[in-house]
Design a protein around this motif. Structure first.
Motif, short mmCIF file in Angstrom:
data_model
loop_
_atom_site.label_atom_id
_atom_site.label_comp_id
_atom_site.label_asym_id
_atom_site.label_seq_id
_atom_site.Cartn_x
_atom_site.Cartn_y
_atom_site.Cartn_z
N ALA A 13 23.68 56.93 27.39
CA ALA A 13 25.29 57.25 27.05
C ALA A 13 25.72 58.42 26.07
O ALA A 13 25.85 59.09 25.47
N SER A 14 24.00 57.69 24.65
CA SER A 14 23.98 58.39 23.37
C SER A 14 23.61 60.35 23.70
O SER A 14 24.56 60.67 22.66
N ARG A 15 22.42 60.24 24.82
CA ARG A 15 22.50 61.59 25.35
C ARG A 15 23.81 62.39 25.88
O ARG A 15 23.43 63.87 25.39
N VAL A 16 24.37 61.37 26.93
CA VAL A 16 25.85 62.79 27.18
C VAL A 16 26.88 62.67 26.04
O VAL A 16 26.76 63.38 25.67
N TRP A 17 26.65 62.22 25.28
CA TRP A 17 28.05 62.11 24.29
C TRP A 17 27.46 63.32 23.04
O TRP A 17 28.09 64.57 22.81
N ASP A 18 25.90 63.45 22.46
CA ASP A 18 25.30 64.42 22.23
C ASP A 18 25.25 65.78 22.54
O ASP A 18 26.02 66.41 22.36
N PHE A 19 25.51 65.83 24.28
CA PHE A 19 24.95 66.77 24.67
C PHE A 19 27.00 67.90 24.75
O PHE A 19 27.23 68.41 24.77
N ARG A 20 27.94 66.58 25.40
CA ARG A 20 29.59 67.09 25.41
C ARG A 20 29.72 67.50 24.26
O ARG A 20 30.64 68.11 23.84
N SER A 21 29.31 66.63 22.91
CA SER A 21 30.02 66.99 21.53
C SER A 21 29.84 68.39 21.07
O SER A 21 30.47 69.12 20.63
N GLU A 22 28.35 69.06 21.61
CA GLU A 22 28.13 70.20 21.40
C GLU A 22 28.45 71.05 22.20
O GLU A 22 28.82 72.39 21.50
N ILE A 23 28.64 70.67 23.74
CA ILE A 23 29.58 71.85 24.61
C ILE A 23 30.69 72.00 23.77
O ILE A 23 31.58 73.34 24.31
N THR A 24 31.39 71.31 23.70
CA THR A 24 33.04 71.27 24.24
C THR A 24 33.15 72.19 22.41
O THR A 24 34.50 72.41 21.77
N THR A 25 32.46 71.08 21.35
CA THR A 25 32.59 72.14 20.28
C THR A 25 32.22 73.09 19.53
O THR A 25 33.16 74.18 19.31
N HIS A 26 30.91 74.01 20.15
CA HIS A 26 30.17 74.36 19.42
C HIS A 26 30.14 75.85 21.29
O HIS A 26 29.77 76.84 21.04
N ARG A 68 14.50 64.62 30.34
CA ARG A 68 14.86 65.18 32.40
C ARG A 68 16.47 64.98 32.44
O ARG A 68 17.30 64.11 32.00
N GLY A 69 16.42 66.57 32.77
CA GLY A 69 17.69 66.66 32.41
C GLY A 69 19.16 66.85 33.69
O GLY A 69 20.01 66.68 33.18
N PHE A 70 18.91 66.21 34.78
CA PHE A 70 19.87 67.34 35.79
C PHE A 70 20.87 65.57 35.72
O PHE A 70 21.60 65.88 36.27
N ALA A 71 20.63 64.25 35.41
CA ALA A 71 21.20 63.69 34.77
C ALA A 71 22.82 63.75 34.42
O ALA A 71 23.97 63.21 34.52
N LEU A 72 22.78 63.90 33.56
CA LEU A 72 23.20 64.79 32.52
C LEU A 72 24.10 65.39 33.66
O LEU A 72 25.92 65.67 32.76
N VAL A 73 24.12 65.82 34.37
CA VAL A 73 25.04 66.88 34.87
C VAL A 73 25.98 65.84 35.59
O VAL A 73 27.58 66.62 36.00
N PRO A 74 25.77 64.85 36.54
CA PRO A 74 26.97 64.62 37.02
C PRO A 74 27.82 63.35 35.91
O PRO A 74 28.85 63.30 36.65
N TRP A 75 26.86 62.87 35.63
CA TRP A 75 27.29 62.86 34.36
C TRP A 75 28.47 63.14 33.38
O TRP A 75 29.42 62.62 33.43
N LEU A 76 28.10 64.11 33.07
CA LEU A 76 29.02 64.80 31.98
C LEU A 76 30.41 65.42 32.83
O LEU A 76 31.26 65.44 32.59
N LEU A 77 29.86 65.96 33.94
CA LEU A 77 31.75 66.43 34.92
C LEU A 77 32.32 65.33 35.32
O LEU A 77 33.49 65.37 34.96
N LEU A 78 31.53 64.24 35.17
CA LEU A 78 32.65 62.82 35.82
C LEU A 78 33.34 62.25 33.82
O LEU A 78 34.34 61.50 33.92
N LEU A 125 14.77 70.09 42.05
CA LEU A 125 15.31 69.18 42.15
C LEU A 125 15.32 67.61 41.38
O LEU A 125 15.65 67.26 40.54
N ALA A 126 13.88 67.24 41.66
CA ALA A 126 13.21 66.04 42.18
C ALA A 126 12.77 66.09 40.51
O ALA A 126 12.54 65.51 39.44
N TRP A 127 11.67 67.24 40.19
CA TRP A 127 11.40 67.03 39.44
C TRP A 127 11.85 67.41 38.10
O TRP A 127 12.11 66.18 37.34
N TRP A 128 13.13 67.71 37.96
CA TRP A 128 14.13 68.01 36.94
C TRP A 128 14.68 66.68 36.85
O TRP A 128 15.34 66.15 35.95
#
Length: 774
Positions: A5-18, A38-48, A147-150
Motif C-alpha cells: 500500500a505504501s508503494r501505491v500511495w507513493d505512485f498515486r501522490s506523484e501522479i495526482t500532484t505532478h 513488479r508493476g501490474f499490481a499497481l494498475v487495478p489497485w490505483l484504479l480502485l 503481462l505475466a512477466w510484468w
C-alpha cells in the motif's frame, strides 16, 4: 498489506500532484528506482483507490483476482478436459486452494494473487497456439506472457520453464512435422521479447545498480523455505508441524538444557522449519483423494497423455520444491529428526502411507514387467534427483530464495487440472454419470470444509487497533518538523512502511524490497544497520522502535532500547513505539573542505565509509588512480585501511534553500565560503544528472551510497534531475510498434502469416499431404 500500500500511495501522490509516473522514489531506502519493480499490481489497485481508500482497494483487487482465477481455470480446464462438469471441479479446487486465500488475505502478496489467473490463461493460450499454428493465437499468447512477466517476473520465469517442457511434450510425437511448431515458437519468442521490451530492458540494465541478494543468506533461505516432508502436502493448516514444534519447545523448557551437539541442534531446527509457510504447502486432502482415485480407477482416460504430463509435472514440482535436498534425503532427515525428538507418529505417517500407496499401485496398476520397470525408474528419479540443486546451477534460478515456489503456483494448477480428470475418467465413465451435478455439489462442500481453516485469514488482522492508532500518532507527530530529514524503523512488521504517509518524511531504509535497494545503500545498511554512524551519515533524525514486535527477542529488544536511550533523546513513547531524536544527524545537504577517495568495488567500501564519516571525512568513489594531493588519503580495495589522524573539516553553508518540484527533481540554492565537496543525502544512482549554475557537472558517489558535487567558492544554484536511459524509450517504442503491427495484421487478416506458420515440413511427401488433406 502496508508494504504494498505504501508503494501505491507513493505512485498515486506523484501522479495526482505532478501528473507523471515516477521512476524514482525519495520515500524509501533514501531513494530507489522503480524500474525493476513488479508493476501490474499497481494498475487495478490505483484504479480502485479512486473510489475507496487504499487498504480497501487492495482487498478488492485480491478478491477480483481470486474470482478471475476461477473463471480462467474453468475456461482452461474446459479446453483440456472437454467436459463442463470436470472444468467446474478444476475451477473449484483452484479457487479454494490455500494459495489463493493466503496470498490474498494473510501474507498480502498481491502480485502472486494477480498472477494466479494468468497461469491457466497461459496454458490455454500456448495450447491453442501449438494446435492451430495461427498468428492470432500466437499473438495472444505473447501478450499474456508479457503481462505475466510484468505481474511477477519470478513466478513467470518458473511457469515459463514448465511451458517450455510442454512444447517439447507437444513436439515429440509430431517431430516429423516439426517445422510449423518451430515457426510458431520462434514467432512467439520474437513477439514476447519485442512486446515485453519495456519490462525486460530496465531489469537487464539496472540489475548491476541494485543489491539483488548480495551478501544475503540465500542458501539458508533455500534450506528453510522448502518442502522438508511430503507430510506437509496433507498437513492441514500446518497443525502437525506446529504441534511437533510446540512439543519439542516444551520438552526443551522442561529439560532446561541446550542441544547436546550440532546434530541435535540441526534436528530441532529442522522441526521448527517445518512451520515455515506450512499452510502454503498444503495440497488439500479432498483434492489429493480425487487424484488418487483417478490414478487407480481411471482406466479409460479422456486424454491419457495430458493426464500423464500433468501428473509428472506435479511430481517435478514437488521435487524442485524440496530445495537443495532430494525428496528422499529431505524426508529421511525430517523423519529421523521427528523420531529422535519423540514425534514417532509424525515420523511414521509418511513412510507408512507412501509404502501402502506404492503397494496398491503395484497390485492394481503396475501389472506387467514393463510397467513395473518404468515405474521403478520413475520412482527412483523422483526420490533421488535433487531437481532444484541442479536448476540452481543456472543463472537466475540461483536467486530463488523459496524453492517451494515451484509448488506454489504450478503445483496448484496441476492439482486443479488433475482433480477434473476425476469427473471425466471415473464419474463420466460409470453408472455415477447421471448423478454428476449432485456429486459436484458434494465435492464443493467437502472442498469448502477441507479449506475452511484458511477462511480465518480473510477476517480483520489480529493486530490490535491500539497499535495501528499508535503507529499513525507516532509518525504523525513528525509532520511538524519541516526540515528535510529521514526516519529509520526497527521492526519486523512491515506496517511501519506506512510511515511516510503519516509523517511526510522518507525512510532511510526498509526491508520489504531490500534486494532492490541501490547497491551502495544496501551495502551501508548491511554494514551498519541500526547503528549511530549509519543514522548520522544518512541524515536520520528520528528512529522508531517497535516495542511490541512479537518477532524480536525480548532480551535483544531491551538491550537495543537501553543503548538508544543513552545515545538519543526520547521524543515520544507509548505502549507500542518509542520515538528517538538523533541530534547529530547530518543535514540533507552538507559540505566538507577535504575528502578521501576509494578505488575498488563499492560494496567493499561500506565499513570504511561509516568509520570515516564519524570523523567528518567523506569518501569519494574513483575508478582510476587519482592525482597526488587532490585527496587527503587514497584507499584501495584489499589494502589495510586507517582513518586519517586529524578530523575532517565541515564547511558552513549559508543562504540554503531546498526545493523538490517532484520525486525526480531537486533544486538547491546555497552559498559556500570556499571550494568544497557538497554531499546530498540521497541514494547515488547513475541516472542522476547535475547542473551547477546552468552548467553540467559530474555527480560523484560519496560514502558508498550518497551523491556529491564539487563546488567553488560563492553562491550557486544546483539542479539535480533523474533521467532514465534512452534505451527505455527505445524499448517502449519497439513494443508499441509491435503491438500496432500485430493489431493491424489481425484487423486486415493474417492468412499469409497463417499459411507460412502452417506450411508442412519438406520431409512430408505430396502423396502424404493429399492423403491427410482428404
Amino acid at each position: 498489506l502496508a508494504a504494498s500500500a505504501s508503494r501505491v500511495w507513493d505512485f498515486r501522490s506523484e501522479i495526482t500532484t505532478h501528473h507523471h509516473v515516477p521512476w524514482w522514489t525519495p520515500n524509501f531506502m533514501s531513494g530507489s528506482s522503480y524500474a525493476m519493480a513488479r508493476g501490474f499490481a499497481l494498475v487495478p489497485w490505483l484504479l480502485l483507490s479512486v473510489f475507496t481508500d487504499i487498504v480497501t482497494a487492495g482487498k478488492l483487487t485480491a478478491l477480483a483476482a481470486i474470482f478471475a482465477s476461477a473463471v480462467a481455470m474453468y475456461v482452461c480446464a474446459r479446453h483440456f478436459l472437454k467436459q463442463e462438469w470436470a472444468a467446474v471441479v478444476s475451477a473449484l479446487v483452484f479457487i479454494l486452494h490455500p494459495q489463493q486465500l493466503i496470498h490474498a488475505a494473510a501474507a498480502e502478496h498481491l502480485t502472486i494473487s494477480l498472477f494466479f489467473p494468468l497461469i491457466p490463461l497461459l496454458w490455454l493460450a500456448l495450447s491453442r497456439a501449438l494446435e492451430s499454428n495461427r498468428f492470432r493465437d500466437t499473438f495472444l499468447c505473447a501478450l499474456l506472457a508479457v503481462l505475466a512477466w510484468w505481474t511477477d517476473n519470478k513466478q513467470a520465469f518458473i511457469n515459463f520453464a514448465f511451458l517450455g517442457a510442454y512444447v517439447v511434450y507437444w513436439l515429440w510425437p509430431r517431430r516429423q512435422r516439426w517445422r510449423p511448431i518451430v515457426r510458431t515458437c520462434a514467432l512467439l519468442a520474437v513477439l514476447g521479447l519485442t512486446l515485453g521490451a519495456p519490462f525486460l530492458v530496465p531489469g537487464l540494465v539496472e540489475s548491476k545498480n541494485v543489491k539483488l541478494f548480495a551478501d544475503d543468506p540465500v542458501r539458508a533461505w533455500q534450506a528453510t523455505y522448502s518442502l522438508k516432508d511430503v507430510l506437509q502436502l496433507v498437513d492441514r493448516n500446518g497443525i502437525i508441524a506446529a504441534t511437533a514444534a510446540e512439543d519439542v519447545a516444551a520438552r526443551a523448557q522442561i529439560d532446561k538444557r541446550p542441544p547436546r551437539d550440532k546434530e541435535e541442534a540441526d534436528q530441532v531446527q529442522r522441526i521448527f522449519a517445518l512451520r515455515a509457510f506450512s499452510a502454503e504447502k498444503y495440497a488439500g486432502i479432498v483434492a489429493l483423494a480425487l487424484i488418487i482415485v483417478t490414478v487407480f480407477w481411471g482406466d479409460q482416460r479422456t486424454d491419457a497423455k495430458v493426464f500423464r504430463f500433468c501428473l509428472v509435472a506435479l511430481l517435478v514440482s514437488v521435487v524442485c520444491a524440496s530445495g537443495l535436498d532430494s525428496v528422499a534425503s529431505a524426508n529421511w532427515e525430517t523423519g529421523k529428526a521427528l523420531w529422535l525428538q519423540g514425534q514417532t507418529t509424525a515420523a511414521l505417517a509418511v513412510p507408512v502411507a507412501c509404502v501402502a500407496f506404492l503397494v496398491a499401485l503395484w497390485a492394481v496398476k503396475w501389472k506387467t514387467a514393463r510397467q513395473r520397470v518404468m515405474a521403478a525408474a520413475a520412482l527412483t528419479c523422483f526420490l533421488v534427483v535433487p531437481g532444484f540443486r541442479i536448476l540452481a546451477l543456472l543463472p537466475y534460478f540461483d536467486t530463488i530464495r523459496a524453492p517451494f515456489v515451484f509448488y506454489d503456483g504450478p503445483g496448484t494448477f496441476w492439482v486443479a487440472i488433475l482433480s477434473g480428470f476425476f469427473v471425466t475418467d471415473v464419474v463420466g465413465r460409470s453408472t455415477l454419470r447421471r448423478f454428476q451435478p449432485a456429486l459436484i455439489a458434494a465435492l464443493a462442500l467437502l472442498l469448502l470444509i477441507d479449506y475452511w481453516p484458511y477462511q480465518k485469514s480473510t477476517r480483520q488482522t489480529d493486530l490490535p487497533l491500539r497499535t495501528l492508532t499508535n503507529l499513525a500518532a507516532t509518525y504523525g507527530s513528525l509532520a511538524q518538523d519541516l526540515d528535510w530529514v529521514k526516519t529509520y524503523s526497527v521492526s519486523n512488521r512491515y506496517f511501519h512502511l506506512l510511515g511516510p504517509m503519516y509523517s511526510g518524511k522518507p525512510q532511510a531504509y526498509e526491508a520489504f524490497n531490500d534486494w532492490l535497494a541501490p547497491v551502495g545503500m544496501g551495502a551501508l545498511n548491511q554494514a551498519g544497520a541500526g547503528s549511530h554512524p549509519l543514522f548520522d551519515l544518512l541524515g536520520v533524525r528520528y528512529v522508531v522502535v517497535d516495542k511490541s514486535d512479537p518477532g524480536s527477542p525480548p532480551a535483544k529488544l531491551r538491550q537495543l532500547l537501553d543503548l538508544y536511550r543513552q545515545q538519543f533523546h526520547v521524543v515520544r513513547e507509548d505502549d507500542d513505539f518509542v520515538l528517538f531524536r538523533n541530534p547529530t544527524a547530518h543535514g540533507y545537504v552538507a559540505a566538507y573542505a577535504r575528502s578521501c577517495t576509494y578505488i575498488g568495488d563499492v560494496r567493499e567500501s561500506a565499513r570504511l565509509s561509516l568509520a570515516l564519516s564519524e570523523r567528518n571525512w567523506p569518501l569519494v568513489q574513483s575508478d582510476m588512480v587519482v592525482p597526488s594531493g587532490r585527496y587527503e588519503k587514497a584507499y584501495r580495495q584489499g589494502e589495510p585501511a586507517s582513518v586519517p589522524e586529524r578530523d575532517g573539516e565541515t564547511v558552513p553553508l549559508s543562504d540554503l534553500h531546498l526545493d523538490r518540484g517532484d520525486a525526480e527533481h531537486i533544486g538547491i540554492h546555497l552559498k559556500v565560503p570556499q571550494s568544497c565537496l557538497v554531499v546530498v543525502a540521497e541514494s547515488y544512482y547513475p541516472y542522476w544528472r547535475a547542473e551547477v549554475d546552468g552548467k553540467p557537472v559530474d555527480v560523484l558517489r560519496v560514502s558508498t551510497g550518497l551523491m556529491g558535487l564539487e563546488l567553488s567558492e560563492g553562491v550557486h544554484d544546483i539542479t539535480l534531475r533523474y533521467r532514465k536511459p534512452p534505451a527505455y524509450a527505445l524499448a517502449a517504442l519497439v513494443s508499441l510498434l509491435t503491438l500496432a503491427a500485430g493489431v493491424a495484421v489481425l484487423a486486415c487478416g493474417s492468412t499469409k502469416i497463417d499459411g507460412w506458420l502452417q506450411r508442412p515440413s519438406a520431409s512430408i511427401s505430396p502423396n502424404t499431404r493429399r492423403h491427410r488433406k482428404t
